[in-house]
Design a protein around this motif. Sequence first.
Motif, PDB file in Angstrom:
ATOM      1  N   GLY A 120      52.022 -39.477  51.972  1.00  0.00           N
ATOM      2  CA  GLY A 120      51.873 -40.090  53.416  1.00  0.00           C
ATOM      3  C   GLY A 120      50.769 -40.840  52.883  1.00  0.00           C
ATOM      4  O   GLY A 120      50.547 -42.000  53.935  1.00  0.00           O
ATOM      5  N   THR A 121      49.527 -39.629  52.366  1.00  0.00           N
ATOM      6  CA  THR A 121      48.310 -40.415  52.543  1.00  0.00           C
ATOM      7  C   THR A 121      48.169 -42.232  52.568  1.00  0.00           C
ATOM      8  O   THR A 121      47.969 -42.555  52.715  1.00  0.00           O
ATOM      9  CB  THR A 121      47.319 -39.156  51.890  1.00  0.00           C
ATOM     10  OG1 THR A 121      47.384 -38.815  52.809  1.00  0.00           O
ATOM     11  CG2 THR A 121      46.208 -40.483  51.779  1.00  0.00           C
TER      12      THR A 121
ATOM     13  N   ASN B 209      50.735 -34.435  65.029  1.00  0.00           N
ATOM     14  CA  ASN B 209      49.417 -33.372  63.659  1.00  0.00           C
ATOM     15  C   ASN B 209      48.311 -32.987  65.522  1.00  0.00           C
ATOM     16  O   ASN B 209      47.020 -32.078  64.828  1.00  0.00           O
ATOM     17  CB  ASN B 209      48.658 -34.611  63.421  1.00  0.00           C
ATOM     18  CG  ASN B 209      49.882 -34.806  62.289  1.00  0.00           C
ATOM     19  OD1 ASN B 209      49.700 -33.737  61.608  1.00  0.00           O
ATOM     20  ND2 ASN B 209      50.575 -35.517  62.101  1.00  0.00           N
TER      21      ASN B 209
ATOM     22  N   ASP C 191      52.486 -44.986  62.245  1.00  0.00           N
ATOM     23  CA  ASP C 191      52.841 -43.889  61.116  1.00  0.00           C
ATOM     24  C   ASP C 191      54.398 -42.819  61.535  1.00  0.00           C
ATOM     25  O   ASP C 191      53.829 -42.164  62.071  1.00  0.00           O
ATOM     26  CB  ASP C 191      52.066 -43.148  60.942  1.00  0.00           C
ATOM     27  CG  ASP C 191      51.709 -41.916  59.592  1.00  0.00           C
ATOM     28  OD1 ASP C 191      53.161 -41.819  59.196  1.00  0.00           O
ATOM     29  OD2 ASP C 191      50.679 -41.476  59.638  1.00  0.00           O
TER      30      ASP C 191
ATOM     31  N   LYS D  86      56.845 -37.051  53.701  1.00  0.00           N
ATOM     32  CA  LYS D  86      57.726 -36.293  54.057  1.00  0.00           C
ATOM     33  C   LYS D  86      59.335 -35.624  53.743  1.00  0.00           C
ATOM     34  O   LYS D  86      59.672 -35.499  52.959  1.00  0.00           O
ATOM     35  CB  LYS D  86      58.040 -35.535  55.169  1.00  0.00           C
ATOM     36  CG  LYS D  86      55.741 -35.895  55.416  1.00  0.00           C
ATOM     37  CD  LYS D  86      54.647 -34.338  56.321  1.00  0.00           C
ATOM     38  CE  LYS D  86      53.994 -34.573  56.448  1.00  0.00           C
ATOM     39  NZ  LYS D  86      52.835 -34.811  56.918  1.00  0.00           N
TER      40      LYS D  86
END
Length: 425
Positions: free
Chosen positions: A114-115, A208, A236, A264
Amino acid sequence: MSTKKDFALANKFIAGGVNSPVRAWHAVGGNPLFVRRAKGSKIYDTSGKKYIDYVLSWGPMILGHAHPQVIDAVVKTARHGTSFGAPTEAETQMAQLICGAIPSIELIRMTNSGTEAAMTAIRLARGFTGKKIVVKFDGCYHGHADSLLVKAGSGVTTLGIPGSPGVPEETAHLTLSLPYNDLASLRDAITKYGSEIAAVIVEPVTGNMGVVAPREGFLETLRQLTANENILLIFDEVITGFRFHFGGYQNLIDIKPDLTCLGKIIGGGLPVGALGGKKEIMERFAPKGDVYQAGTLSGNPLAISAGLATLRLLKKKAADYSALERKAQNLCAGLENLFKEKGVRVCINRVHSMFTVFFQEGPVGDLVSAQKSDTRLFARFFHGMLKQGVWLAPSQFESLFFSFAHSQTDISATLDACKKTLKKL
Ligand SMILES: *Cc1c(COP(=O)(O)O)cnc(C)c1O
């Protein structure tokens, strides 16, 4: 309980003893449990103790751990070779499946995390718009790329400060971090910097800072304001993609971002990310275009096979998503009652099958309010639940997740564990 010894040994060779910081349990204290295996809704530590798992590898394991069809797909694929550095048919199938599920994604690129997807989205937005500033929201996490590891400056709509040593101030200054759910500061920022803003990136539902839902009109207005100013809107959806139904959160609210980050769930527990969006923008990527992005292992056969198997199962289970939500609803209602009986104030934020129990009165609608939580009480609750065989995320500011493998029996056992934990709290 597994041991101090595991962690002490790990610390001899691995920085901080872990390969990703939250795993070290700094927020709750104690030594992290080491995992030996997991199956369905259960995870087992190195001493063989069993836990009901609500971390689910931080979101990906929506089918439960070690789903037989996912494992079969990976094993079968592995027999034919694990990496080729050349295109495969499975990658096209994966891309087709995702493009079909999320209409704003006309073209896609697979990454390894994901980064990478978020970092790449920022580069593409800057390349496409020719502008430099990026807007994000406090408490949203988009991976650990420099321009996204930035904290709010001293006032609302002042440019950001580095979120970590090693992020140059010059880079942080190109990022603006605003309060989530706050349209006034967003309007201010766009008035002040609109002509310099390349992109706004947002978790449409945040996981998050703990689960926080978007206020009514927040994302809609965000879409409108960005479109007016030629700013790319990046959703995102690394957590939310395929979490609520077979598609993105964007489908449910009928908003089309310009770019979408995924990860994910779409990797089925293997290292995967993806960036997708409008054709016109995505075609700027090399080799057709001039914005560079690459990856030796991108679209890796094993990762794609796990992702494909997961997505195909989810597509078939489309109708079961409501059962998934109902289970989460039942658990949260049960927890709420237990806390009320005991007189412990909590605010449970739940969106579908993701939820956070904030140890405070609430409401929690942004980072500032989330941070009012009693993190010491949370830590005691965490350890109490662990003793009772329930594995929660080792921080107050995380989402807990449900999988299709969680049963009514798991819910009852979790409530029972909570009752016992609260007695001693
Ligand atoms: C986990 C996460 C990421 C980063 O993904 P990695 O695979 O850990 O690099 C990015 N954005 C969001 C919203 C996430 O939850």
